[in-house]
Design an enzyme around this catalytic site. Sequence first.
Site, PDB file in Angstrom:
ATOM      1  N   SER A  60       0.583  -1.315  -0.232  1.00 19.08           N
ATOM      2  CA  SER A  60       0.043  -0.078  -0.023  1.00 19.08           C
ATOM      3  C   SER A  60       1.031   1.771   0.080  1.00 19.08           C
ATOM      4  O   SER A  60       0.468   2.541  -0.214  1.00 19.08           O
ATOM      5  CB  SER A  60      -1.100  -0.589   1.367  1.00 19.08           C
ATOM      6  OG  SER A  60      -0.614   0.168   2.421  1.00 19.08           O
ATOM      7  N   HIS A  99       0.942   4.067   6.475  1.00 17.86           N
ATOM      8  CA  HIS A  99       0.326   4.945   5.741  1.00 17.86           C
ATOM      9  C   HIS A  99       0.810   6.953   5.928  1.00 17.86           C
ATOM     10  O   HIS A  99       1.926   6.902   7.275  1.00 17.86           O
ATOM     11  CB  HIS A  99      -0.663   5.426   5.705  1.00 17.86           C
ATOM     12  CG  HIS A  99      -1.399   3.708   5.162  1.00 17.86           C
ATOM     13  ND1 HIS A  99      -2.452   4.069   5.164  1.00 17.86           N
ATOM     14  CD2 HIS A  99      -0.965   2.457   4.655  1.00 17.86           C
ATOM     15  CE1 HIS A  99      -2.562   2.125   4.267  1.00 17.86           C
ATOM     16  NE2 HIS A  99      -1.502   2.008   4.033  1.00 17.86           N
ATOM     17  N   ASP A 125      -8.064   6.139   4.337  1.00 17.85           N
ATOM     18  CA  ASP A 125      -7.768   5.096   5.916  1.00 17.85           C
ATOM     19  C   ASP A 125      -9.256   5.228   6.390  1.00 17.85           C
ATOM     20  O   ASP A 125      -9.276   4.258   7.257  1.00 17.85           O
ATOM     21  CB  ASP A 125      -6.773   5.361   5.789  1.00 17.85           C
ATOM     22  CG  ASP A 125      -5.503   4.569   5.671  1.00 17.85           C
ATOM     23  OD1 ASP A 125      -5.740   4.559   4.648  1.00 17.85           O
ATOM     24  OD2 ASP A 125      -4.614   5.040   6.055  1.00 17.85           O
TER      25      ASP A 125
END
Length: 184
Positions: A60, A99, A125
């Site tokens: 990701s 992230h 998210d």
Amino acid sequence: MLEIVEDQIAELKKLWKNKRLLLHQGLNLAMIVFSALMIWKGLMFLTKSESPVVVVLSGSMEPAFQRGDILFLNNQANPIRVGEVVVFKIKDRDIPIVHRVMKVHEKASGAVELLTKGDNNRVDDRGLYAPGQLWLERDDVLGRAVGTLRYVGMVTIILNDYPALKYVLVSIMGLFVLTNKEEA
């Protein structure tokens, strides 16, 4: 009769020496394990993070971080800014997520709310957060990425994918430490 007694004494000495050697090797193994734990706890103290080192488990964050990269974290009190890569933990989930911070809301009370997104993901998210949670709080953040080692964490991923291999490797390492003979 004297020869039999001498033979028995020699056997007892040999047995005692083997027990001492086994005890010595066991203490060496314990010292290795406790040293690793002390280093981990020291890193936790210095970085103020419960997890000072994490492995990237998914794609990701590509191209910034690849699956298997090891990230070094720091959780100092400095303000988190847009663009920084953070590792956070969602309530009731065991695996932390790596992230990038997309938005930061600073409230008048001093509380900070964060919105994150994976570089390789299309949406933010919010779908990953706990039900009803729209923002991350500062307490959800384990730390921000301050360094990386490329692909070294693939070992961790392989060991998690094949748990039996983990036990085999630990057994082999323990056997090696216990059977390693040092001359005094």
